[in-house]
Design a protein around this motif. Structure first.
Motif, mmCIF file in Angstrom:
data_model
loop_
_atom_site.group_PDB
_atom_site.id
_atom_site.type_symbol
_atom_site.label_atom_id
_atom_site.label_comp_id
_atom_site.label_asym_id
_atom_site.label_seq_id
_atom_site.Cartn_x
_atom_site.Cartn_y
_atom_site.Cartn_z
ATOM 1 N N ILE A 145 11.505 3.516 5.991
ATOM 2 C CA ILE A 145 10.326 2.666 5.739
ATOM 3 C C ILE A 145 10.724 1.631 4.697
ATOM 4 N N LEU A 152 4.371 1.027 11.002
ATOM 5 C CA LEU A 152 4.907 2.377 11.171
ATOM 6 C C LEU A 152 4.051 3.063 12.225
ATOM 7 N N THR A 171 1.965 7.628 5.182
ATOM 8 C CA THR A 171 1.061 6.483 5.127
ATOM 9 C C THR A 171 1.147 5.810 3.748
ATOM 10 N N ALA A 174 4.363 3.949 3.573
ATOM 11 C CA ALA A 174 4.266 2.722 4.377
ATOM 12 C C ALA A 174 3.494 1.655 3.613
ATOM 13 N N HIS A 175 2.377 2.034 3.057
ATOM 14 C CA HIS A 175 1.563 1.062 2.318
ATOM 15 C C HIS A 175 2.325 0.534 1.092
ATOM 16 N N THR A 181 -0.069 1.166 9.330
ATOM 17 C CA THR A 181 0.226 2.417 10.041
ATOM 18 C C THR A 181 -0.609 2.589 11.305
ATOM 19 N N TRP A 183 -1.209 5.836 13.843
ATOM 20 C CA TRP A 183 -0.966 7.261 14.094
ATOM 21 C C TRP A 183 -1.521 7.654 15.458
ATOM 22 N N VAL A 201 -5.358 5.984 6.523
ATOM 23 C CA VAL A 201 -4.706 5.488 7.739
ATOM 24 C C VAL A 201 -5.338 4.166 8.172
#
Lengths: 397, 397
Positions: A145, A152, A171, A174-175, A181, A183, A201
């Motif tokens: 990441i 993602l 998550t 990723a942020h 994200t 999912w 999310v």
């Protein structure tokens, strides 16, 4: 406390079958036939076109979304049902990418369901040759990441092994790196507790024909975090996601919030069957379902390992790392699964050598587990799978 | 010769209703309830996951495609059902554009159904700012088929007026200018004879809940000319369109021919209802349906014009230019339609002022037409529409 005897009584399960494949297609809710029949006769038959308003058909996609939302930590008004999961993956990925137009990489893993990868491959091909789908091993996701990742996109529970990703941690990571994200909850919704809100999310998608028991071809769903719902632009911009679908304007203007993720006319027969399935979910608490699921999978693993030494556990041994399924590796797994099915124990096979068993507390109990292992042990220990009729490969889903 | 009394007997039509809105949602085939019920109880309920093979669910999308194909001049194996019409428009347009990568213009007209325009707008936004959706007046289409047009995308029969495009001539002109064609048959399939093969059409899409009577949310279909089927790449590249869906490869490889236009899991309840509807179509010949449709629309126009001078015909007067619907303009059309519906004559209203009536010979006959006009004349001549309860706008589809 969820009464699992009561929920089990709400399904029409065939006599003499132990069904450990509810992670592929859930069984028939006992009220679904009558519900669909009534909808057809009284609504479609009698109301005809006026059913869209009078019978509330037009409101079903979001009404069902709210009912699903309760199981996965989504606020009312943040989920809409419709289309298939593959379509919703495309829609979520495309919308997510538009939120990071400066980046060109979608990061996913090789444990993702192939269709998710295929759909994004098709999407990125449209977007241009500067886009990249980067597929890494599941255990390498966190390390990959990086600050060039736009999106993602992961499936929380691996469809083969049942291995779970840490939704909250990934998550967050990723942020922290500026990624959006997506999912996929195909093997999560109705299988494990999910907290989309708590995990912060951005987008989530899922299907309703597995653990949610909506029936073959039941609609998918899409979640958009309320903080993004009025910013995310659906690439699949259909009329029912328009601000005013019945104004028939020539230009698209996205509707408010999650409504814009609607595309075309919703499948009302399927949605009616799903409504019946959701009635059973209304009797259940996800924490109870999870506790019971862990009991069942722990029991299954212990019994199979004791009785069938040739089967190698593929799923994580730690129940906290595992969804609601258990998979074993066996080179003749296809034949062994066919032999099992012939004896009334239905699981499924995933190429090249995975025997997969789903545990669904709403209608599977300890007795089912014990019964299934008894038959499996008989097949394995007496090599009953080693028969020509079990070796003919055929299409299974 | 099609026996229209026999086909009419195959529908469950509500007592006291004259249904002139089969162009929005066809009525309930009388065998559909039992068919869906049986599918649910005996297939989903008893076969569970094995229904995908044993009950032939996986083959339904193409089997239904072939049955629809008979009505629209498509060779067996050139149509697959699934998704919604908006999704199929996107898929067809994206695939068509890829066949002309050197051109950037999609030509359509302002009579197209808005969702077709919206979907392509979304698609082109993904493809890049050099792409253009060029929307011209219906009568200007031919003059605008220039050598920069990649794709000509039209709906054959205008959803408001019923005006028909000349599919053969426009397709020829498009081909002469190097463009690929996408025809939307929403108001054509089951309404008028269509000859996709004879017209040399490239892509076609349509829905099955209107004239084909598949029920609310019935699946859409897509046609790809056999000469293109192995070249066209689906942008919506889902697993069931993969060459080997159950190999679960990480890379997408399109399946053979029309199979690649499948995306996700097909909606089996809807497809079962559609199968029941197609049984009735098997009793019909499209030439007979067309002849009868023209009789009914000619009769309706003559009677309405004689009895209701305030209504202005919007549909072409020449039946050869008209689909299977008749539309009249009336400023208080919304209220008038509500008043009609309250009296048991169901047509529909399309903003801003169109009263639309669909004629479907499978279950509508001369007596229905006479009966509808009698009520319409009463409402118009006695201004019965001029009542507050008919003026509240609500959502209709």
């Amino acid at each position: 406390m969820t009464d699992f005897a009561a929920t089990k009584a709400m399904f029409d399960l065939p006599e003499g079958i132990i069904y450990l494949d509810g992670n592929s297609l859930g069984p028939l809710p006992s009220t679904a036939g009558k519900r669909v029949n009534d909808m057809m006769a009284k609504e479609w038959g009698q109301m005809l076109i006026t059913g869209w308003n009078k019978a509330g058909w037009m409101a079903l996609p979001t009404a069902l979304g709210d009912r699903i939302g309760r199981l996965i930590g989504a606020a009312p008004g943040s989920i809409v049902t419709g289309d298939t999961l593959s379509i919703k993956v495309y829609q979520a990925a495309a919308s997510a990418l538009e939120l990071r137009p400066d980046r060109k990489v979608v990061l996913s893993d090789s444990g993702n369901f192939p269709s998710d990868l295929y759909m994004v491959e098709g999407l990125l091909r449209s977007l241009g040759s500067d886009y990249e789908l980067r597929v890494v091993a599941p255990e390498d996701v966190a390390a990959n990441i990086t600050e060039d990742v736009a999106v993602l996109m992961l499936t929380e529970v691996d469809y083969r092994s049942g291995r779970m990703h840490d939704m909250k941690a990934l998550t967050e990571l990723a942020h922290a790196n500026g990624a959006v994200t997506v999912w996929d909850l195909a093997h999560s919704a109705g299988a494990i507790p999910v907290d989309l809100t708590g995990c912060n999310v951005d987008f989530a998608v899922g299907c309703t024909y597995k653990y949610l028991n909506g029936g073959p071809g039941a609609p998918a769903f899409i979640y958009v975090a309320p903080r993004l719902a009025d910013r995310a632009r659906p690439a699949l911009s259909g009329w029912l996601g328009h601000e005013a679908p019945f104004a028939f304007d020539l230009d698209y203007r996205p509707g408010t919030g999650i409504e814009r993720m609607r595309v075309g006319t919703p499948p009302i027969l399927q949605m009616t069957a799903l409504s019946a399935a959701m009635d059973i979910w209304d009797m259940a608490d996800m924490a109870d379902v999870r506790a019971k699921s862990i009991e069942l999978t722990e029991l299954f693993i212990a019994r199979v390992e004791a009785a069938c030494p040739e089967l190698e556990l593929v799923s994580p041994r730690d129940p906290n790392q595992r969804g609601s399924q258990v998979s074993f590796r066996f080179d003749d797994g296809y034949a062994a699964m066919q032999a099992l099915i012939a004896r009334g124990v239905i699981g499924d096979f995933r190429a090249p050598n995975i025997m997969r068993f789903g545990f669904t507390p709403l209608y599977i109990d300890e007795q089912d587990v014990e019964g299934a292992v008894e038959i499996l042990a008989d097949i394995m220990n007496n090599r009953l799978w080693d028969a020509p009729e079990y070796k003919v490969q055929q299409r299974v889903t």
